[in-house]
Write a protein that holds these residues in place. Structure first.
Motif, PDB file in Angstrom:
ATOM      1  N   THR A 373      41.003  70.887  67.853  1.00  0.00           N
ATOM      2  CA  THR A 373      39.697  70.313  68.192  1.00  0.00           C
ATOM      3  C   THR A 373      39.867  69.245  69.255  1.00  0.00           C
ATOM      4  O   THR A 373      40.887  68.564  69.316  1.00  0.00           O
ATOM      5  CB  THR A 373      39.041  69.748  66.909  1.00  0.00           C
ATOM      6  OG1 THR A 373      38.524  70.854  66.167  1.00  0.00           O
ATOM      7  CG2 THR A 373      37.929  68.759  67.191  1.00  0.00           C
ATOM      8  N   GLY A 395      35.695  71.174  61.790  1.00  0.00           N
ATOM      9  CA  GLY A 395      36.535  72.378  61.694  1.00  0.00           C
ATOM     10  C   GLY A 395      37.538  72.492  62.835  1.00  0.00           C
ATOM     11  O   GLY A 395      37.804  71.539  63.565  1.00  0.00           O
ATOM     12  N   GLU A 396      38.066  73.722  63.007  1.00  0.00           N
ATOM     13  CA  GLU A 396      39.071  73.969  64.042  1.00  0.00           C
ATOM     14  C   GLU A 396      38.423  74.272  65.385  1.00  0.00           C
ATOM     15  O   GLU A 396      37.314  74.791  65.437  1.00  0.00           O
ATOM     16  CB  GLU A 396      39.952  75.159  63.619  1.00  0.00           C
ATOM     17  CG  GLU A 396      40.741  74.862  62.365  1.00  0.00           C
ATOM     18  CD  GLU A 396      41.575  76.044  61.889  1.00  0.00           C
ATOM     19  OE1 GLU A 396      41.565  77.091  62.592  1.00  0.00           O
ATOM     20  OE2 GLU A 396      42.229  75.920  60.841  1.00  0.00           O
ATOM     21  N   SER A 414      33.906  75.292  62.431  1.00  0.00           N
ATOM     22  CA  SER A 414      34.900  75.661  63.441  1.00  0.00           C
ATOM     23  C   SER A 414      34.237  76.301  64.654  1.00  0.00           C
ATOM     24  O   SER A 414      33.249  77.019  64.535  1.00  0.00           O
ATOM     25  CB  SER A 414      35.910  76.640  62.836  1.00  0.00           C
ATOM     26  OG  SER A 414      36.722  75.964  61.914  1.00  0.00           O
ATOM     27  N   ASP A 430      29.535  77.072  62.079  1.00  0.00           N
ATOM     28  CA  ASP A 430      30.568  77.616  62.969  1.00  0.00           C
ATOM     29  C   ASP A 430      29.953  78.110  64.274  1.00  0.00           C
ATOM     30  O   ASP A 430      28.900  78.763  64.267  1.00  0.00           O
ATOM     31  CB  ASP A 430      31.270  78.818  62.300  1.00  0.00           C
ATOM     32  CG  ASP A 430      32.197  78.385  61.174  1.00  0.00           C
ATOM     33  OD1 ASP A 430      32.263  77.172  60.869  1.00  0.00           O
ATOM     34  OD2 ASP A 430      32.846  79.275  60.592  1.00  0.00           O
TER      35      ASP A 430
END
Ligand code: UD1
Ligand code: CA
Length: 455
Positions: A373, A395-396, A414, A430
């Protein structure tokens, strides 16, 4: 035989010119008397007695978590009188006398000293000094046997020429001490009960006095004023620096390095000037620490880089991660491998996953940030509502645009993107784009105000 250690710490330390009792002044971040207590506690089966008087409450508090017997000496009538305060608490084995203001005495020296004690022998630690002014002098007879100690103020010119000095540290059996201490008199230049007078009593009783010397004189240097304290601090730091260099650490300048605690080191570590390590620090192989960094209770994994002027406390930096210049990693910070924290970034209770980048000017508190991130400049996790702290979950591979405020509790999925300047108050799923800012307005044909001329 049992071992009782009596630590004298009742004196005021007038020459420190301080409201703090002398033995609580610190060397390498630890009160002087603590060094002595820790060393004594490392001797097998030792029972520790601390004689306190001046600033007694503060001294007791500073040593509170240790198992110690405190003996109160309400009036300071001399070193012999001080030891006498502990007499009733001693068992029947060996007794070792230490000084709360002689911090660097080593366990090895004390063990050697104690080996010389039995019913027929007592032990005395002496040191040869170029300038013995102020010290008690060791008087020997024609057979070179120790027969007395004469205090500087009581010594004649011939005795003052003796360079072998009393360190103050001695050991004997409790039985011997019980025999001699009640016979001390205060008829001397200082009107005090001198512990040193037991030496002549021992000689008279046919007890042999085993004099040994410490490996280095810094072990027996006492602190009386701030100049001596600073000198001993430097001598101590210099030894620590030498030990680290011998272990495979490069120090740009060993005279500008301070360790106030314990450090575990790997190899090929580079430490630039003015670095201070505090508490418990672990530094693995190939770590580089730039100038002017303070690192406390932290772990730096292999290849981590701490750039100039960074401050770390309770942080863990993963392999190959880097921070700074001017980074502040506060307690509970975990940087994953290869994570990057740049200038003027503060983190607290924050986990940054592998490869996370927070390059500039951010506050990341109570946050969990997934791998890869990117946190834009000026991003703030608003973790405190004025009463409670809340978490931010990111998130990622998220992209957080610059100058974003993430109002916790909040989660960001993410792959999400946060537009620059957003204030995020609700969850972002997401891969969504969240824009939380007012729309830009452009006014066509707008006229700038013109300055009205004064006549
Ligand atoms: C003492 C020795 C001297 C030795 C020197 C080494 C005596 C009489 N003299 O002298 O031979 O060369 O140490 O540094 O022992 N203390 C108490 N209660 C008291 C007096 C002292 O607890 O009533 C403590 C002090 O806090 C200090 C230590 O004992 O930690 C030594 O006392 P200090 O007055 O400094 O002794 P010196 O004159 O230096
Ligand atoms: Ca002294």
């Amino acid at each position: 035989m049992t071992l009782d250690v009596v630590i004298l710490a009742a004196g005021q330390g007038t020459r420190m010119r301080s409201k703090t009792p002398k033995v609580l002044h610190t060397l390498a971040g630890r009160p002087l008397v603590r060094h002595v207590v820790d060393t004594a506690a490392s001797l097998e089966e030792a029972r520790l007695h601390v004689v306190v008087g001046h600033g007694s409450e503060a001294v007791r508090r500073a040593l509170a978590e240790k198992e110690l017997d405190f003996c109160e000496q309400s009036e300071q009538k001399g070193t012999g009188h001080a030891v006498a305060q502990a007499l009733d608490s001693l068992s029947d084995g060996k007794v070792l006398v230490l000084y709360g203001d002689v911090p660097l005495i080593q366990p090895k020296t004390l063990r050697t000293l104690l080996e010389g004690v039995d019913a027929q022998h007592m032990a005395l630690l002496t040191v040869n000094l170029d300038d013995p002014t102020g010290y008690g002098r060791i008087v020997r007879n024609d057979d070179d046997a120790v027969v007395a100690i004469v205090e500087h103020k009581d010594a004649d010119a011939k005795q003052r020429a003796i360079q072998e000095c009393n360190t103050g540290i001695m050991a004997m059996t409790a039985e011997q001490l019980r025999r001699w201490l009640p016979r001390l008199s205060a008829e001397n230049a200082q009107g005090e009960y001198y512990l040193t007078d037991v030496i002549a009593m021992a000689a008279a009783d046919g007890i042999e006095i085993q004099a040994t010397q410490p490996a280095s004189s810094i072990e027996v240097e006492g602190i009386n004023d701030r100049r001596q304290l600073a000198a001993l601090e430097r001598a101590y730091q210099c030894r620590q620096a030498e030990r680290l260099m011998a272990a495979g650490v490069s120090l740009s300048d060993p005279a500008r390095f301070d360790l106030r605690g314990e450090v575990t080191v790997g190899r090929d570590i580079q430490i630039d000037v003015n670095v201070i390590l505090e508490g418990a620090v672990t530094i693995e192989d190939d770590v580089i620490i730039g100038p002017n960094c303070v690192i406390k209770d932290s772990v730096l994994r292999r290849g981590a880089v701490v750039k100039a002027n960074s401050h770390l406390e309770g942080a863990e930096m993963g392999e190959g991660s880097d921070c700074g210049p001017f980074a502040r990693l506060r307690p509970g910070t975990r940087l994953g491998a290869k994570a990057h924290v740049g200038n003027f970034v503060e983190t607290k209770n924050a986990t940054l996953g592998e490869g996370v980048k927070a390059g500039h000017l951010s506050y990341l508190g109570d946050a969990e940030i997934g791998r890869d991130t990117n946190i834009g400049a000026g991003t703030i996790t608003c973790n405190y509502d004025g009463a409670n702290k809340h978490r931010t979950q990111i998130g990622e591979a998220v992209f957080v645009g610059s100058n974003s405020s993430l109002v916790a509790p909040v989660t960001i999925g993410s792959g999400a993107t946060i537009a620059a300047g957003s204030t995020i108050t609700r969850a972002v799923e997401d891969d969504e784009l969240a824009i939380g800012r007012s729309r830009q307005v452009v006014k066509q044909g707008w006229q700038r105000p013109v300055k009205i001329p004064k006549d």
